[in-house]
Design a protein around this motif. Structure first.
Motif, PDB file in Angstrom:
ATOM      1  N   LEU A 111       0.795  -1.222   0.000  1.00 43.73           N
ATOM      2  CA  LEU A 111       0.000   0.000   0.000  1.00 43.73           C
ATOM      3  C   LEU A 111       0.831   1.275   0.000  1.00 43.73           C
ATOM      4  N   GLY A 112       2.105   1.165   0.299  1.00 43.71           N
ATOM      5  CA  GLY A 112       2.923   2.337   0.555  1.00 43.71           C
ATOM      6  C   GLY A 112       3.128   3.274  -0.613  1.00 43.71           C
ATOM      7  N   LYS A 113       2.953   2.805  -1.842  1.00 45.77           N
ATOM      8  CA  LYS A 113       3.169   3.669  -2.995  1.00 45.77           C
ATOM      9  C   LYS A 113       2.100   4.759  -3.103  1.00 45.77           C
ATOM     10  N   ALA A 114       1.001   4.591  -2.398  1.00 48.63           N
ATOM     11  CA  ALA A 114      -0.085   5.568  -2.465  1.00 48.63           C
ATOM     12  C   ALA A 114       0.156   6.765  -1.558  1.00 48.63           C
ATOM     13  N   THR A 115       1.159   6.680  -0.669  1.00 49.84           N
ATOM     14  CA  THR A 115       1.396   7.749   0.293  1.00 49.84           C
ATOM     15  C   THR A 115       2.860   8.166   0.266  1.00 49.84           C
ATOM     16  N   ARG A 116       3.113   9.301   0.890  1.00 53.56           N
ATOM     17  CA  ARG A 116       4.472   9.837   0.904  1.00 53.56           C
ATOM     18  C   ARG A 116       5.441   8.944   1.668  1.00 53.56           C
ATOM     19  N   PHE A 117       4.964   8.382   2.786  1.00 52.98           N
ATOM     20  CA  PHE A 117       5.770   7.471   3.595  1.00 52.98           C
ATOM     21  C   PHE A 117       5.096   6.096   3.581  1.00 52.98           C
ATOM     22  N   PRO A 118       5.765   5.058   3.107  1.00 51.03           N
ATOM     23  CA  PRO A 118       5.150   3.730   3.099  1.00 51.03           C
ATOM     24  C   PRO A 118       4.706   3.279   4.483  1.00 51.03           C
ATOM     25  N   SER A 119       5.489   3.640   5.508  1.00 46.97           N
ATOM     26  CA  SER A 119       5.136   3.292   6.880  1.00 46.97           C
ATOM     27  C   SER A 119       5.806   4.279   7.812  1.00 46.97           C
ATOM     28  N   LEU A 120       5.322   4.300   9.040  1.00 48.88           N
ATOM     29  CA  LEU A 120       5.855   5.201  10.057  1.00 48.88           C
ATOM     30  C   LEU A 120       6.116   4.391  11.312  1.00 48.88           C
ATOM     31  N   GLU A 121       7.337   4.483  11.843  1.00 47.34           N
ATOM     32  CA  GLU A 121       7.724   3.741  13.032  1.00 47.34           C
ATOM     33  C   GLU A 121       8.089   4.732  14.139  1.00 47.34           C
ATOM     34  N   LEU A 122       7.372   4.666  15.243  1.00 43.60           N
ATOM     35  CA  LEU A 122       7.578   5.584  16.357  1.00 43.60           C
ATOM     36  C   LEU A 122       7.777   4.796  17.643  1.00 43.60           C
ATOM     37  N   GLY A 123       8.392   5.427  18.632  1.00 40.51           N
ATOM     38  CA  GLY A 123       8.579   4.779  19.920  1.00 40.51           C
ATOM     39  C   GLY A 123       9.032   5.768  20.962  1.00 40.51           C
ATOM     40  N   ILE A 124       9.166   5.288  22.183  1.00 33.62           N
ATOM     41  CA  ILE A 124       9.585   6.138  23.302  1.00 33.62           C
ATOM     42  C   ILE A 124      11.065   5.958  23.611  1.00 33.62           C
ATOM     43  N   ASP A 125      11.553   4.728  23.585  1.00 31.12           N
ATOM     44  CA  ASP A 125      12.935   4.437  23.978  1.00 31.12           C
ATOM     45  C   ASP A 125      13.747   3.947  22.788  1.00 31.12           C
ATOM     46  N   GLN A 126      14.940   4.516  22.614  1.00 29.71           N
ATOM     47  CA  GLN A 126      15.792   4.102  21.508  1.00 29.71           C
ATOM     48  C   GLN A 126      16.410   2.731  21.765  1.00 29.71           C
ATOM     49  N   GLY A 127      17.147   2.590  22.854  1.00 23.97           N
ATOM     50  CA  GLY A 127      17.781   1.316  23.177  1.00 23.97           C
ATOM     51  C   GLY A 127      19.078   1.108  22.436  1.00 23.97           C
ATOM     52  N   LYS A 128      19.850   0.128  22.886  1.00 30.99           N
ATOM     53  CA  LYS A 128      21.129  -0.184  22.249  1.00 30.99           C
ATOM     54  C   LYS A 128      20.906  -0.841  20.888  1.00 30.99           C
ATOM     55  N   GLY A 129      21.839  -0.593  19.983  1.00 34.86           N
ATOM     56  CA  GLY A 129      21.734  -1.177  18.657  1.00 34.86           C
ATOM     57  C   GLY A 129      22.488  -2.476  18.495  1.00 34.86           C
ATOM     58  N   ILE A 130      23.400  -2.755  19.406  1.00 35.82           N
ATOM     59  CA  ILE A 130      24.212  -3.965  19.307  1.00 35.82           C
ATOM     60  C   ILE A 130      24.288  -4.630  20.673  1.00 35.82           C
ATOM     61  N   GLY A 131      24.831  -5.839  20.679  1.00 32.78           N
ATOM     62  CA  GLY A 131      25.072  -6.528  21.933  1.00 32.78           C
ATOM     63  C   GLY A 131      23.908  -7.388  22.385  1.00 32.78           C
ATOM     64  N   ASN A 132      24.029  -7.897  23.613  1.00 34.50           N
ATOM     65  CA  ASN A 132      23.049  -8.799  24.210  1.00 34.50           C
ATOM     66  C   ASN A 132      22.065  -7.993  25.039  1.00 34.50           C
ATOM     67  N   CYS A 133      20.784  -8.111  24.728  1.00 32.01           N
ATOM     68  CA  CYS A 133      19.757  -7.380  25.482  1.00 32.01           C
ATOM     69  C   CYS A 133      18.821  -8.287  26.257  1.00 32.01           C
ATOM     70  N   ASP A 134      18.923  -9.597  26.088  1.00 37.15           N
ATOM     71  CA  ASP A 134      18.035 -10.486  26.840  1.00 37.15           C
ATOM     72  C   ASP A 134      18.514 -11.924  26.719  1.00 37.15           C
ATOM     73  N   SER A 135      19.334 -12.345  27.668  1.00 38.56           N
ATOM     74  CA  SER A 135      19.739 -13.760  27.797  1.00 38.56           C
ATOM     75  C   SER A 135      20.246 -14.360  26.490  1.00 38.56           C
ATOM     76  N   GLY A 136      21.104 -13.623  25.778  1.00 41.32           N
ATOM     77  CA  GLY A 136      21.696 -14.139  24.556  1.00 41.32           C
ATOM     78  C   GLY A 136      20.997 -13.704  23.285  1.00 41.32           C
ATOM     79  N   TYR A 137      19.953 -12.904  23.394  1.00 40.32           N
ATOM     80  CA  TYR A 137      19.270 -12.373  22.207  1.00 40.32           C
ATOM     81  C   TYR A 137      19.763 -10.954  21.925  1.00 40.32           C
TER      82      TYR A 137
END
Length: 442
Positions: free
Chosen positions: A137-163
């Protein structure tokens, strides 16, 4: 037979080095031969909340239309007839290998695909259903999707028991190894959506505009006045309501980021870590983005997996994740009930804002589906069965809300298959799904 719209849907207002998007006006929609407007587009929003839900205060008594709001769901009273409560749906691919339930389930939240357990860069899960929708559906709008959140968080490393951290910090996945990053700064999201600046404008000019408190609307006011002369009464009203909403939100996000008029040394900006203000701003951004038809698919994360937020404004001193491991202690149950209730209140705010926007033969909420859930049910047991799920709106007539629908041992992916079909994406399989989910249309 159809007639051409008076205005292009991609019409922008221009002035003083700024571009401003417009809401979806009646004059932008083609009419059929007898003058009836084309159907309003359908929108899909996701509201993710971490660490599960205290289910005894969540699950309503009664099924079908004969159901009662529980203490946790009490804030939904003004929109009760617009909400479906879905019980008995499971997301078994969210189960981890060993420990790591929160990250593993968050990665599978919209993909229903088991994640490869790794702390490295060789992450692998599945494409999320919102991105399947955006691809279609994204071709019909300027942005195919919008992703929002409150916390950025780490981009690398272990965040939950090996995940790896991307599993814990993202629900939108463009592909098995490609999370779609979320924007966590309201001002950055606002300017991305509503104010594309002339690339030739200098930083000094931009700083001057902000220092004098000039809003985006000030910059494009002359163009807006010229446009109003071409609009009918309904569109002029909608444009005025839109400008009011944009300006109110602009003032809030500028204050949160410390932008706006210079007030002299020693004046501190509003605390940008206040989850209450950030969440409300993000909800308003979603409404305006849909109202403007900038996107038709949006995801929002109230927190990352294993959220350690302390809800001091609720009178709590412990971390959310710690409370979720309640060990059947009443004090922890009480704390979770407060957090859960506040989370649903934010969802209810979004729904009421959408219901207040008139669009065609109905409201923005009538033409949307707004999904609420968490990665697990009970946080202490890390249950991946009988997840807490709300689905609001009518999706243009495809949903029949105002009911509690009870399932049992049914894959959550079946719901996603049905939602994709409702939005014109003809899939028959997704994740571990077995087919479309019945009972959504009454």
């Amino acid at each position: 037979m159809s007639r051409q719209p008076l205005l292009s849907r991609r019409t922008l207002l221009r002035g003083m080095g700024a571009l401003m998007a417009l809401p979806l006006l009646e004059g932008m929609r083609p009419g059929v031969a007898r003058g009836a407007p084309a159907p309003a587009p359908r929108r899909f929003a996701v509201f993710y909340t971490p660490c599960g839900i205290h289910m005894p205060k969540w699950t309503p008594a009664g099924v079908g239309a004969d159901w009662s709001l529980t203490p946790t769901l009490a804030s939904l009273a003004p929109v009760k007839d617009d909400v479906l409560v879905l019980s008995g749906l499971d997301n078994l691919p969210g189960r981890p290998d060993g420990d790591g339930h929160h990250a593993a389930a968050t990665s599978a939240f919209l993909s229903c695909v088991k994640a490869l357990k790794t702390e490295g860069s060789n992450i692998r899960t599945g494409i999320s259903m919102d991105q399947v929708m955006a691809n279609a559906l994204g071709k019909a709008t300027r942005f195919p999707s919008l992703e929002l959140g409150i916390d950025q968080g780490k981009g690398i490393g272990n965040c939950d028991s090996g995940y790896a951290c991307p599993y814990a910090n993202n629900i939108a996945w463009a592909g098995p190894s490609t999370p779609v990053p979320k924007e966590t700064k309201p001002l950055a999201a606002f300017e991305r959506l509503f104010a594309d600046f002339d690339p030739n404008i200098t930083q000094a000019e931009l700083a001057k505009r902000r220092a004098y408190g000039l809003s985006i609307i000030d910059a494009v006011r002359a163009d807006a006045k010229a446009l109003e002369g071409r609009l009918g009464t309904t569109d002029r009203r909608k444009l005025d309501e839109y400008f009011t909403g944009v300006r109110e939100l602009e003032l809030r996000v500028n204050a949160m980021e410390g932008a706006g008029p210079a007030c002299g040394a020693g004046v501190a900006p509003v605390d940008t870590l206040d989850v209450r203000e950030k969440t409300k701003a993000m909800m308003d951004l979603i409404v305006l983005a849909f109202q403007c038809d900038l996107t038709r698919t949006c995801t929002f994360m109230l927190g990352n997996a294993r959220s350690q937020r302390v809800y001091s404004f609720l009178g709590l001193s412990g971390e959310h994740h710690a409370y979720s491991h309640h060990q059947k202690a009443q004090a922890n149950y009480d704390a979770l009930a407060k957090i859960d209730k506040w989370e649903v209140e934010q969802y209810a705010y979004l729904l009421q804002r959408m219901k207040g926007v008139q669009e065609g033969e109905g409201t923005l909420l009538d033409h949307s589906a707004v999904y609420f859930s968490s990665e697990v049910a009970d946080g202490n047991m890390h249950e991946h069965k009988n997840l807490p799920i709300l689905l609001a709106g009518r999706a243009g007539g495809a949903l029949s809300p105002g009911r509690h629908v009870q399932y049992g041992d049914v894959p959550l992916a079946n719901l996603y298959i049905s939602l994709l079909n409702m939005f014109g994406v003809p899939v028959s399989t997704f994740g571990d799904g077995t087919g479309p989910l019945t009972g959504l249309d009454g």
